[in-house]
Design an enzyme around this catalytic site. Structure first.
Site, PDB file in Angstrom:
ATOM      1  N   ASP A  69       0.885   2.086 -10.607  1.00 27.49           N
ATOM      2  CA  ASP A  69       1.366   2.463  -9.266  1.00 27.49           C
ATOM      3  C   ASP A  69       2.849   2.775  -9.274  1.00 27.49           C
ATOM      4  O   ASP A  69       3.330   3.542  -8.450  1.00 27.49           O
ATOM      5  CB  ASP A  69       1.057   1.359  -8.260  1.00 27.49           C
ATOM      6  CG  ASP A  69      -0.435   1.347  -7.980  1.00 27.49           C
ATOM      7  OD1 ASP A  69      -1.169   0.731  -8.766  1.00 27.49           O
ATOM      8  OD2 ASP A  69      -0.846   2.017  -7.017  1.00 27.49           O
TER       9      ASP A  69
ATOM     10  N   ARG B  50      -7.292   5.875  -1.848  1.00 25.46           N
ATOM     11  CA  ARG B  50      -6.372   4.952  -2.514  1.00 25.46           C
ATOM     12  C   ARG B  50      -6.189   5.415  -3.954  1.00 25.46           C
ATOM     13  O   ARG B  50      -6.818   6.367  -4.393  1.00 25.46           O
ATOM     14  CB  ARG B  50      -6.836   3.490  -2.424  1.00 25.46           C
ATOM     15  CG  ARG B  50      -8.272   3.177  -2.372  1.00 25.46           C
ATOM     16  CD  ARG B  50      -9.072   3.272  -3.659  1.00 25.46           C
ATOM     17  NE  ARG B  50      -8.398   2.843  -4.834  1.00 25.46           N
ATOM     18  CZ  ARG B  50      -8.602   3.344  -6.026  1.00 25.46           C
ATOM     19  NH1 ARG B  50      -9.477   4.330  -6.218  1.00 25.46           N
ATOM     20  NH2 ARG B  50      -7.968   2.910  -7.092  1.00 25.46           N
ATOM     21  N   GLY B  51      -5.275   4.713  -4.654  1.00 27.95           N
ATOM     22  CA  GLY B  51      -4.906   5.154  -6.004  1.00 27.95           C
ATOM     23  C   GLY B  51      -3.621   5.958  -5.894  1.00 27.95           C
ATOM     24  O   GLY B  51      -3.520   6.849  -5.033  1.00 27.95           O
ATOM     25  N   ALA B  52      -2.635   5.631  -6.748  1.00 27.93           N
ATOM     26  CA  ALA B  52      -1.278   6.159  -6.560  1.00 27.93           C
ATOM     27  C   ALA B  52      -1.204   7.690  -6.429  1.00 27.93           C
ATOM     28  O   ALA B  52      -0.665   8.195  -5.440  1.00 27.93           O
ATOM     29  CB  ALA B  52      -0.382   5.647  -7.682  1.00 27.93           C
TER      30      ALA B  52
ATOM     31  N   ASN C   2       0.725  -2.465 -11.339  1.00 27.87           N
ATOM     32  CA  ASN C   2      -0.633  -1.929 -11.186  1.00 27.87           C
ATOM     33  C   ASN C   2      -1.443  -2.992 -10.446  1.00 27.87           C
ATOM     34  O   ASN C   2      -0.946  -4.076 -10.117  1.00 27.87           O
ATOM     35  CB  ASN C   2      -1.239  -1.592 -12.554  1.00 27.87           C
ATOM     36  CG  ASN C   2      -2.526  -0.788 -12.422  1.00 27.87           C
ATOM     37  OD1 ASN C   2      -2.599   0.181 -11.677  1.00 27.87           O
ATOM     38  ND2 ASN C   2      -3.577  -1.202 -13.117  1.00 27.87           N
ATOM     39  N   LYS C   3      -2.679  -2.681 -10.193  1.00 28.01           N
ATOM     40  CA  LYS C   3      -3.554  -3.571  -9.410  1.00 28.01           C
ATOM     41  C   LYS C   3      -3.480  -5.013  -9.885  1.00 28.01           C
ATOM     42  O   LYS C   3      -3.462  -5.277 -11.095  1.00 28.01           O
ATOM     43  CB  LYS C   3      -4.995  -3.035  -9.523  1.00 28.01           C
ATOM     44  CG  LYS C   3      -6.060  -3.811  -8.780  1.00 28.01           C
ATOM     45  CD  LYS C   3      -5.749  -4.043  -7.319  1.00 28.01           C
ATOM     46  CE  LYS C   3      -5.417  -2.776  -6.569  1.00 28.01           C
ATOM     47  NZ  LYS C   3      -4.737  -3.058  -5.257  1.00 28.01           N
TER      48      LYS C   3
ATOM     49  N   ARG D  20       2.009   2.513   2.613  1.00 32.39           N
ATOM     50  CA  ARG D  20       1.859   1.529   1.538  1.00 32.39           C
ATOM     51  C   ARG D  20       3.139   1.535   0.696  1.00 32.39           C
ATOM     52  O   ARG D  20       3.661   2.605   0.385  1.00 32.39           O
ATOM     53  CB  ARG D  20       0.626   1.857   0.668  1.00 32.39           C
ATOM     54  CG  ARG D  20      -0.681   1.815   1.467  1.00 32.39           C
ATOM     55  CD  ARG D  20      -1.892   1.862   0.564  1.00 32.39           C
ATOM     56  NE  ARG D  20      -2.044   0.630  -0.187  1.00 32.39           N
ATOM     57  CZ  ARG D  20      -2.893   0.475  -1.195  1.00 32.39           C
ATOM     58  NH1 ARG D  20      -3.657   1.483  -1.574  1.00 32.39           N
ATOM     59  NH2 ARG D  20      -2.986  -0.679  -1.826  1.00 32.39           N
TER      60      ARG D  20
ATOM     61  N   GLN E 118     -12.488  -2.350  -6.745  1.00 33.14           N
ATOM     62  CA  GLN E 118     -12.377  -0.937  -7.162  1.00 33.14           C
ATOM     63  C   GLN E 118     -13.107  -0.681  -8.482  1.00 33.14           C
ATOM     64  O   GLN E 118     -13.615   0.414  -8.710  1.00 33.14           O
ATOM     65  CB  GLN E 118     -10.901  -0.546  -7.334  1.00 33.14           C
ATOM     66  CG  GLN E 118     -10.113  -0.427  -6.043  1.00 33.14           C
ATOM     67  CD  GLN E 118      -9.383  -1.707  -5.705  1.00 33.14           C
ATOM     68  OE1 GLN E 118      -9.816  -2.798  -6.074  1.00 33.14           O
ATOM     69  NE2 GLN E 118      -8.273  -1.603  -5.002  1.00 33.14           N
TER      70      GLN E 118
HETATM   71  O1  MRU Z   1      -4.759  -0.614  -4.032  1.00 22.74           O
HETATM   72  P1  MRU Z   1      -5.184   0.614  -4.794  1.00 22.74           P
HETATM   73  O2  MRU Z   1      -6.654   0.735  -4.953  1.00 22.74           O
HETATM   74  O3  MRU Z   1      -4.539   1.866  -4.236  1.00 22.74           O
HETATM   75  O4  MRU Z   1      -4.572   0.384  -6.237  1.00 22.74           O
HETATM   76  C1  MRU Z   1      -4.851   1.338  -7.222  1.00 22.74           C
HETATM   77  C2  MRU Z   1      -4.355   0.986  -8.568  1.00 22.74           C
HETATM   78  O5  MRU Z   1      -3.765  -0.047  -8.794  1.00 22.74           O
HETATM   79  C3  MRU Z   1      -4.555   2.024  -9.648  1.00 22.74           C
HETATM   80  O6  MRU Z   1      -4.741   1.430 -10.889  1.00 22.74           O
HETATM   81  C4  MRU Z   1      -3.313   2.934  -9.712  1.00 22.74           C
HETATM   82  O7  MRU Z   1      -2.987   3.405  -8.423  1.00 22.74           O
HETATM   83  C5  MRU Z   1      -3.489   4.070 -10.626  1.00 22.74           C
HETATM   84  S1  MRU Z   1      -4.569   5.279  -9.981  1.00 22.74           S
HETATM   85  C6  MRU Z   1      -4.640   6.580 -11.062  1.00 22.74           C
END
Ligand code: MRU
Length: 341
Positions: A225, A32-34, A235-236, A75, A184
């Site tokens: 994201d 996970r993470g963009a 973002n999250k 996603r 996370q």
């Molecule tokens: O649902 P996730 O864990 O994929 O969400 C991740 C985030 O919101 C991160 O802050 C974002 O993707 C940046 S990662 C460098």
């Protein structure tokens, strides 16, 4: 890929042998993470096509587009996913146009996926070097979610800025929001930073305001994201709350993200699709149910921070400041100009 659902209790690796397995890993948050999602999707496409038994380009093309669709359905919020798929599509189109063989196209797709990976690491490092400039010595930095090495091809975006500051000799301490419901921050950010020997204090999400009021946070840095053309940033979930609190307490709030996270085709935050995830992430912690049967549950995985709350957007091409509609458009124009020289 390391199974991020299991960290930090277990360090288990998942081996994906098909594109469908990679898509599933993205959807279920093994990875996970963009930026990491984008890299995984590109590699998943290259892997899927490497395994293709098609001999003619027409059948191969049909499989390719189906695989791209499979990845695109994993996603919805992180634009890096769609950006990476588009890059793979562009390479495919160039190769097909040039009349290349199926084997040659497979090699091209491999090389493109590797390039997306390598460029992401380089972007994170550049972001770290630029971003370190906004980190004062002895800064107490709050971050939300995990925007670290795990969320990218390596080094991280928000955590890249923190690592960049440390590499420049600055003494910093980090407060990691635990980041309900997927944790996370508590699980992944703390795991990464402790391994790096960077002082890290985990707090529950609802403690940030009180700690800001005590004067114990100097700076907020988060990842993203999707950043819309006007600077509004998805973002999250919980990031928006942190940004509002930071404004109230006069604490600078920065977003760190590569250009692959900036989506000029999305005019503002209202147009960013927000993923709603399974209620079970909220109702259960580990195997235990926390809520009574019958209680309704919401689980939007992301929120949008309006651009007015963002002091700067740290990218691999420098730090962009308001008004973002102009500065972000300029960033892309400069990149196109640089690429054509
Ligand atoms: O649902 P996730 O864990 O994929 O969400 C991740 C985030 O919101 C991160 O802050 C974002 O993707 C940046 S990662 C460098």
């Amino acid at each position: 890929m390391v199974d991020q659902r299991k960290l930090p209790a277990q360090e288990i690796y998942v081996r994906c042998k098909t594109a469908a397995e990679v898509a599933r890993a993205i959807k279920t948050m093994v990875i996970r993470g963009a930026p990491a999602i984008g890299v995984a999707a590109a590699m998943g496409i290259a892997l899927g096509m490497r395994k293709s038994k098609a001999t003619g380009t027409q059948k191969f093309a049909a499989e390719f587009y189906k695989t791209c669709e499979l990845m695109a359905g994993t996603r919805p919020t992180a634009v890096n996913l769609f950006w990476a798929i588009d890059r793979m599509k562009r390479v495919f189109a160039v190769a097909a146009q040039a009349g290349e063989s199926v084997e040659q196209i497979k090699d091209r797709l491999d090389r493109e996926a590797d390039a997306i990976h390598d460029e992401d690491v380089a972007s994170c490092r550049a972001m770290g070097a630029f971003g370190a400039a906004v980190v004062p010595d002895e800064a107490r930095i709050l971050t939300h979610c995990n925007a670290g090495a795990l969320a990218t091809a390596g080094y991280g975006t928000a955590l890249g800025v923190i690592r960049g500051a440390v590499e420049q000799g600055k003494r910093v301490t980090v407060l990691a929001d635990e980041t309900r419901p997927f944790l996370q921050g508590a699980r992944l950010t703390a795991w990464e930073l402790v391994r790096d020997g960077i002082s890290t204090t985990v707090i529950t999400d609802n403690m940030a305001g009180a700690i800001m009021r005590m004067g114990q946070i100097d700076l907020v840095v988060v990842g993203a994201d999707r950043i819309a053309a006007n600077g509004d940033t998805a973002n999250k979930i919980g990031t928006y709350t942190v940004a509002v609190l930071a404004r109230e307490h006069n604490i600078p709030f920065y977003v760190a993200a590569p250009l692959s996270t900036i989506d000029l085709e999305t005019p503002d935050g209202a147009h960013i699709p927000i993923e709603e995830r399974n209620a079970r992430e909220v109702t259960h912690v580990g195997g235990s149910q926390m809520t009574p049967a019958g209680a309704l549950v919401r689980n939007p995985a992301f929120d949008v921070t309006p651009h007015q709350l963002i002091a700067g957007i740290i990218t691999e091409r420098g730090i962009f400041r308001p008004p973002y509609t102009e500065s972000l458009a300029r960033a892309f124009a400069e990149r196109v100009a640089a690429a054509s020289h």
